[in-house]
Enzyme design. Sequence first.
Site, PDB file in Angstrom:
ATOM      1  N   TYR A  53       0.843  -1.188   0.000  1.00  0.00           N
ATOM      2  CA  TYR A  53       0.000   0.000   0.000  1.00  0.00           C
ATOM      3  C   TYR A  53       0.883   1.244   0.000  1.00  0.00           C
ATOM      4  O   TYR A  53       1.188   1.838   1.034  1.00  0.00           O
ATOM      5  CB  TYR A  53      -0.935   0.002   1.207  1.00  0.00           C
ATOM      6  CG  TYR A  53      -1.999  -1.071   1.167  1.00  0.00           C
ATOM      7  CD1 TYR A  53      -2.259  -1.793   0.000  1.00  0.00           C
ATOM      8  CD2 TYR A  53      -2.762  -1.363   2.288  1.00  0.00           C
ATOM      9  CE1 TYR A  53      -3.230  -2.777  -0.037  1.00  0.00           C
ATOM     10  CE2 TYR A  53      -3.744  -2.339   2.260  1.00  0.00           C
ATOM     11  CZ  TYR A  53      -3.973  -3.047   1.092  1.00  0.00           C
ATOM     12  OH  TYR A  53      -4.946  -4.024   1.071  1.00  0.00           O
ATOM     13  N   HIS A 127      -0.980 -12.193   0.379  1.00  0.00           N
ATOM     14  CA  HIS A 127      -1.847 -11.199  -0.258  1.00  0.00           C
ATOM     15  C   HIS A 127      -2.660 -11.751  -1.426  1.00  0.00           C
ATOM     16  O   HIS A 127      -3.851 -11.471  -1.549  1.00  0.00           O
ATOM     17  CB  HIS A 127      -1.002 -10.008  -0.731  1.00  0.00           C
ATOM     18  CG  HIS A 127      -1.757  -8.731  -0.836  1.00  0.00           C
ATOM     19  ND1 HIS A 127      -1.177  -7.494  -0.638  1.00  0.00           N
ATOM     20  CD2 HIS A 127      -3.055  -8.470  -1.106  1.00  0.00           C
ATOM     21  CE1 HIS A 127      -2.087  -6.549  -0.801  1.00  0.00           C
ATOM     22  NE2 HIS A 127      -3.236  -7.119  -1.087  1.00  0.00           N
ATOM     23  N   SER A 207     -13.112  -4.067   0.640  1.00  0.00           N
ATOM     24  CA  SER A 207     -14.008  -3.240  -0.161  1.00  0.00           C
ATOM     25  C   SER A 207     -15.466  -3.584   0.129  1.00  0.00           C
ATOM     26  O   SER A 207     -16.267  -3.796  -0.793  1.00  0.00           O
ATOM     27  CB  SER A 207     -13.705  -3.405  -1.656  1.00  0.00           C
ATOM     28  OG  SER A 207     -14.341  -2.409  -2.436  1.00  0.00           O
ATOM     29  N   PRO A 208     -15.859  -3.633   1.403  1.00  0.00           N
ATOM     30  CA  PRO A 208     -17.209  -4.086   1.751  1.00  0.00           C
ATOM     31  C   PRO A 208     -18.330  -3.157   1.302  1.00  0.00           C
ATOM     32  O   PRO A 208     -19.483  -3.584   1.233  1.00  0.00           O
ATOM     33  CB  PRO A 208     -17.161  -4.169   3.284  1.00  0.00           C
ATOM     34  CG  PRO A 208     -16.129  -3.165   3.682  1.00  0.00           C
ATOM     35  CD  PRO A 208     -15.085  -3.257   2.597  1.00  0.00           C
ATOM     36  N   LEU A 209     -18.012  -1.913   0.990  1.00  0.00           N
ATOM     37  CA  LEU A 209     -19.050  -0.960   0.605  1.00  0.00           C
ATOM     38  C   LEU A 209     -19.178  -0.812  -0.899  1.00  0.00           C
ATOM     39  O   LEU A 209     -19.791   0.136  -1.390  1.00  0.00           O
ATOM     40  CB  LEU A 209     -18.773   0.396   1.258  1.00  0.00           C
ATOM     41  CG  LEU A 209     -18.697   0.361   2.793  1.00  0.00           C
ATOM     42  CD1 LEU A 209     -18.347   1.732   3.349  1.00  0.00           C
ATOM     43  CD2 LEU A 209     -20.000  -0.144   3.397  1.00  0.00           C
ATOM     44  N   GLY A 210     -18.625  -1.761  -1.647  1.00  0.00           N
ATOM     45  CA  GLY A 210     -18.707  -1.699  -3.101  1.00  0.00           C
ATOM     46  C   GLY A 210     -20.151  -1.662  -3.589  1.00  0.00           C
ATOM     47  O   GLY A 210     -20.978  -2.467  -3.188  1.00  0.00           O
ATOM     48  N   GLY A 211     -20.467  -0.695  -4.466  1.00  0.00           N
ATOM     49  CA  GLY A 211     -21.812  -0.553  -5.008  1.00  0.00           C
ATOM     50  C   GLY A 211     -22.697   0.362  -4.203  1.00  0.00           C
ATOM     51  O   GLY A 211     -23.789   0.728  -4.647  1.00  0.00           O
TER      52      GLY A 211
END
Length: 293
Positions: A53, A127, A207-211
Site C-alpha cells: 500500500y 496477499h 471493499s465491503p461498501l462496493g456498489g
Amino acid sequence: MQTRRIGGTQVSAIGLGGMPMSVQGRPDESRSVATIHAALEAGVTLIDTADAYHLDTSDPGHNESLIARALASFPGDTSAVLVATKGGHTRPGGAWALDGSPAHLKRAAEASLKRLGTEALGLYQFHRPDPEVPYAESIGALAELLDEGKIRFAGISNANPEQIRLANEILGGRLAAVQNEFSPAFRSSEPELELCSELGIAFLPWSPLGGITKAEDLGSRFAPFAEVARAHDASPQQVTLAWMLAKSPVVIPIPGSSRPETIRASAAAVHLELSDAELAALDGQGAVSGSAS
C-alpha cells in the site's frame, strides 16, 4: 464496540482498512493520522494494511509506516490493537505485480516487522496467489514464520475454497483469517464466507461498501439498502456493514477510510440491528417488510 475473534484474540467487529491513506489520491498525513485516531477512539482494534500500500518504489511500505506513527502518537492505550498486514504483492513502477515465493514472503515479513516496530506481526496474510509459485510453497513460508514466532496469526487473501482448505491443512489448523472481496456489488465470495463460518475462521471482507453510494444515488439493484437505511435513520453504508455482520459471527468487515467522520460512521454500524425480513431483502430474497428493530 462489539468484538469478534481472529485466532486466539478478540478484535472489534468492524476494522479499518488503511489502503486509501497511501495509494493514489491519498490525503495528507495529518488527516490520515486523525482518521486512525478516530478509529481507535471509536473502539476499533483491527487495522488492516499491506506492504504494497504505497505509490511506487519510492515509498515502500508507506501505509505500514503511517500506521506505526499514528499508533505511537495516540494518547490512549493501543495494546489491544491488532495490525493485520500482507505480503506477496509488489509495486514496480506503481503497477501491481506478484511474488509469492517463500524467500520473498520471508523478506517482506522482516521488512514489515521493522516498519511496524514490533517483535511479531499480529496477523500476516498472503496477499494473493502467485500462478508462478505453487500455493503450498507460499503457505509453507507462513507456517515457518508462525513456528519462528515472527507472526502471531496467519491469514490468506483472495483465496478460493480449495486454497482455504489447503492453507489450513499446511498450517496445521492454524489458519486464522481469510480476506476476500465481498460487498453488495460483489457477492461471489459467498462460498468462501460459508466455509470460513463452518471452520471457525475469521472472514474479512475487503471493499465491503462496493456498489453503495449516497442513498439518493442508489439504483434499483441496491434500492433495499437505501430503503432499510431510511427505516433506521442510518446510511446505506451502515446498513451494508450491519447486513454483513448478521451473516455470520466470523465476519469482520474492514471498510477503507481516509476521513475521521467515515470511520466513526462505520464503527457505529455495530449497533444497528436488522429484522429477518430486512436481511432477506438485502440478500435479494424478498421485499423489505416489518418494522425497524
